[in-house]
Design a protein around this motif. Structure first.
Motif, mmCIF file in Angstrom:
data_model
loop_
_atom_site.group_PDB
_atom_site.id
_atom_site.type_symbol
_atom_site.label_atom_id
_atom_site.label_comp_id
_atom_site.label_asym_id
_atom_site.label_seq_id
_atom_site.Cartn_x
_atom_site.Cartn_y
_atom_site.Cartn_z
ATOM 1 N N LYS A 128 0.834 -1.203 0.000
ATOM 2 C CA LYS A 128 0.000 0.000 0.000
ATOM 3 C C LYS A 128 0.869 1.254 0.000
ATOM 4 O O LYS A 128 0.557 2.245 -0.696
ATOM 5 N N VAL A 139 -2.490 2.911 -10.899
ATOM 6 C CA VAL A 139 -2.827 1.500 -10.669
ATOM 7 C C VAL A 139 -3.955 1.087 -11.607
ATOM 8 O O VAL A 139 -5.011 1.714 -11.658
ATOM 9 N N VAL A 142 -5.519 -4.906 -9.763
ATOM 10 C CA VAL A 142 -5.163 -5.579 -8.514
ATOM 11 C C VAL A 142 -5.661 -7.018 -8.602
ATOM 12 O O VAL A 142 -6.791 -7.260 -9.043
ATOM 13 N N ALA A 175 -9.203 -4.603 -1.557
ATOM 14 C CA ALA A 175 -9.190 -3.994 -2.888
ATOM 15 C C ALA A 175 -9.434 -2.489 -2.792
ATOM 16 O O ALA A 175 -8.738 -1.693 -3.443
ATOM 17 N N VAL A 178 -6.232 -0.821 -1.063
ATOM 18 C CA VAL A 178 -5.046 -0.703 -1.921
ATOM 19 C C VAL A 178 -5.289 0.312 -3.032
ATOM 20 O O VAL A 178 -4.427 1.152 -3.323
ATOM 21 N N MET A 179 -6.437 0.250 -3.671
ATOM 22 C CA MET A 179 -6.741 1.143 -4.779
ATOM 23 C C MET A 179 -6.958 2.595 -4.319
ATOM 24 O O MET A 179 -6.615 3.534 -5.033
ATOM 25 N N ALA A 219 -10.080 -4.908 -10.249
ATOM 26 C CA ALA A 219 -9.513 -5.872 -9.314
ATOM 27 C C ALA A 219 -10.152 -7.221 -9.580
ATOM 28 O O ALA A 219 -11.338 -7.307 -9.916
ATOM 29 N N VAL A 237 -0.273 -5.847 -7.355
ATOM 30 C CA VAL A 237 -0.735 -4.555 -7.858
ATOM 31 C C VAL A 237 0.062 -4.223 -9.114
ATOM 32 O O VAL A 237 1.299 -4.235 -9.087
ATOM 33 N N HIS A 245 4.148 -7.313 -5.664
ATOM 34 C CA HIS A 245 3.314 -8.433 -5.239
ATOM 35 C C HIS A 245 3.795 -8.961 -3.890
ATOM 36 O O HIS A 245 4.950 -8.772 -3.500
#
Length: 333
Positions: A128, A139, A142, A175, A178-179, A219, A237, A245
């Protein structure tokens, strides 16, 4: 001053939190516990029923680890008593009930943190950070793999809300985390392939979910209730500047080679081994937020959105079509 905490529910997760607070978080103290099974009660901490614990004047915050169908009621009771809350996911299986409970939380201005512990895993936190620092660029995709070593019991499955609300909900939250974006469309396919307890509970055990975010990025999540080789937890990602990863944690890093090939240790067996430190880190974050009067890192709104994705995935499987999310509403196409 130590934060005075009461714990409701001393099953597997409750015991993890109890021991972490008791032995590893000096800024907090467990002053009372409650469980329907009196045999679970520790000998050296006062105990009582949940209502007594919530209303006790010495309890400043409550950690809720009881069955899912009790979460919303206990959170609302805590809010009315002015007690801060850490609650295991999900807050409820009903979106309407979650919204009602969050309204009570806002009305009484307490802190509510949801137990999405994977956000606090050191490996995922590093990934992250790479995203936030711009190292991945924009990005675009994912990929999350999350597979359990074996299905839970039939009784558990029948009350869990199903694979999406019980298991994939962690991946939905990951998801979004992270996004750093919101999902606008969910498309899911699922089957029951392992038989046994899953078939008896009329549940699913294998699923692939595609999430489309507001900017068109995506994702992909794949789940299984039965990975014979262990607890499979991987995350990748991919973006305009590169890829990062996270692979599985293993008990050791050895590799053995011979004339027939190579072998290594299997992944750690289950979530209690894989995420040991994340449970401690998340509870430290809760205590710090309450004591510092700062927003918790995973709030009730995060729990609502993860549950919305789970509900949308269920509906997508039932209708065999993508399901759209608009704001805090699940819209059928």
């Amino acid at each position: 001053m130590q934060l005075k905490i009461g714990i409701i529910g001393l099953g597997r997760i409750g015991n993890i939190h109890y021991n972490n607070i008791r032995y590893h978080i000096p800024e907090a103290e467990v002053v009372m516990v409650s469980d329907v099974d009196k045999n679970r009660m520790p000998d050296d901490v006062p105990y009582g029923d949940a209502g007594t614990l919530i209303g006790h004047p010495d309890v400043e915050a409550v950690v809720i680890c009881s069955p899912t169908d009790t979460h919303a009621n206990y959170v609302a009771q805590c809010a009315r008593e002015g007690k801060h809350v850490f609650c295991e996911k999900p807050l409820d299986l009903s979106l309407a009930r979650i919204r009602e409970t969050l309204a009570v939380v806002r009305q009484h201005d307490i802190q509510l943190m949801l137990g999405f512990n994977r956000r606090f895993d050191a490996n995922f936190m590093k990934l992250k950070a790479l995203v936030d620092e711009g190292k991945i660029g924009d990005v675009q995709l994912v990929k999350i793999t999350s597979r359990d070593p074996a299905p839970p019991s039939v009784d558990y499955l029948k009350s869990s809300g199903g694979l999406f609300l019980d298991m994939t909900i962690h991946d939905f939250d990951m998801a979004r985390y992270v996004m750093g974006k919101e999902v606008k469309e969910v498309y899911a396919a699922a089957s029951a392939l392992t038989g046994g307890a899953v078939a008896e509970a009329d549940d699913i055990d294998t699923a692939v979910v595609t999430l489309k975010f507001e900017d068109g990025s995506m994702a992909v999540i794949d789940n299984s209730r039965k990975a014979v080789y262990g607890y499979d937890q991987r995350l990748e990602v991919f973006g305009s500047k590169g890829m990062a990863h996270v692979e599985n944690n293993k008990p050791d890093t050895h590799m053995y080679y011979n004339g027939e090939g190579a072998a290594s240790a299997l992944p750690l067996h289950f979530f209690m081994e894989r995420y040991t430190m994340s449970y401690l880190t998340e509870m430290k974050a809760f205590v710090k937020s309450v004591q510092g009067k700062q927003p918790v890192p995973v709030g009730g709104g995060d729990g609502l959105k993860a549950t919305m994705l789970a509900v949308a995935a269920q509906q997508s499987v039932e209708r065999n079509t993508p399901v759209t999310l608009v704001g805090e509403n699940v819209v059928h196409q």
